[in-house]
Write an enzyme that holds these catalytic residues in place. Structure first.
Site, short mmCIF file in Angstrom:
data_model
loop_
_atom_site.label_atom_id
_atom_site.label_comp_id
_atom_site.label_asym_id
_atom_site.label_seq_id
_atom_site.Cartn_x
_atom_site.Cartn_y
_atom_site.Cartn_z
N ALA A 1 0.67 -1.21 -0.05
CA ALA A 1 0.16 0.13 0.08
C ALA A 1 0.85 1.23 -0.13
CB ALA A 1 -0.89 -0.03 1.25
N TYR B 1 7.42 10.18 5.73
CA TYR B 1 6.43 9.51 5.05
C TYR B 1 6.79 9.03 3.44
CZ TYR B 1 1.73 7.90 3.59
OH TYR B 1 0.68 7.15 3.25
N LYS C 1 7.62 5.48 2.05
CA LYS C 1 6.83 4.90 0.90
C LYS C 1 7.56 4.57 -0.04
CE LYS C 1 2.68 4.53 2.94
NZ LYS C 1 2.12 3.04 3.15
N THR D 1 -8.21 9.42 0.07
CA THR D 1 -9.30 8.43 0.44
C THR D 1 -10.23 9.14 1.65
OG1 THR D 1 -8.27 6.65 -0.62
CG2 THR D 1 -10.30 6.13 0.55
N ARG E 1 -6.98 14.43 8.96
CA ARG E 1 -7.14 14.60 7.22
C ARG E 1 -8.47 15.47 7.16
NH1 ARG E 1 -4.40 10.70 4.79
NH2 ARG E 1 -3.72 8.87 5.95
#
Length: 225
Positions: A28, A59, A63, A89, A100
């Site tokens: 992911a 981050y 990733k 999302t 968020r």
């Protein structure tokens, strides 16, 4: 430190486990690997514009290295793996502490306190409802010919942050005032919109749930909560 380690050391250990048990593996990843993009919309071939030392790099770079580990295991260890670049999302069961944009705006609107927008609100985001995202992830995991593939998952419906604030205020019938902060957080991307041509072709996938329907469901969840 936790963010860096879970996306690197954690990913490495899971890849070893997948290799041992001959399991399928899906990493992911995130649209954040594109950083503050110079290409718009972002295709999977775009290599990004990311700071290695900025406050968001713990981050973003973790990733990116997680993707490197995953690709090593499919090249050198024959692990059946794929990478999902998950774009913004939202939906029920989001955690408030994650801060968020969508959940912050909704909670502020429901409390009738100021809705706070970073900068002037002209920066854009593309919000995909969680049901559509889960459908895309399942397809990427189990559809044929997805081994060694990198696929953007997200919506192409792009809106300015200020538009989201106004829509949420409207849908909640809030008395809140929308206010702008003086500046954007450091390295905050100004645009975010995926090119999902590959997902359409490989997975026969694209989001189906509209922004307003998704927001209504999320608002209802937070009201009940």
């Amino acid at each position: 430190m936790e963010t860096m380690l879970v996306n690197t050391t954690g990913t490495l250990e899971l890849l070893k486990l997948a290799e041992k048990h001959k399991a399928l593996f899906l990493f992911a990843s995130s649209s954040e690997i594109y950083g503050d993009p110079l290409e718009h919309p972002q295709k999977e071939s775009y290599r990004g514009n990311v700071s290695t030392i900025g406050p968001r790099s713990v981050y973003d770079e973790a990733k990116r290295f997680g993707e490197t580990l995953t690709s090593y295991f499919w090249r050198e260890r024959n692990v059946d793996a794929r990478i999902a670049r998950i774009h913004n999302t939202f939906g029920p069961n989001m955690l408030s502490k994650d801060m968020r944009m969508s959940i912050v705006f909704i909670e502020q609107a429901l409390k009738n306190v100021d809705i706070t927008v970073f900068g002037d609100g002209t920066q854009t985001r593309s919000l995909c409802y969680v049901d559509d995202m889960v459908d895309g992830l399942i397809r990427l995991m189990f559809y044929p010919n997805t081994n060694m593939q990198v696929v953007n998952l997200g919506t192409t419906q792009e809106h300015a942050v200020m538009e989201y604030a106004k829509l949420i205020k409207k849908l909640t019938s809030s008395k809140s005032t929308i206010i702008c902060s003086e500046k954007l957080p450091e390295d905050d991307p100004l645009k975010r919109k995926p090119d999902i041509s590959k997902a359409k072709k490989l997975l026969n996938w694209e989001p189906k749930i509209s922004l307003e329907d998704g927001l209504r469901k999320t608002i209802a969840y937070l009201k009940n909560k």
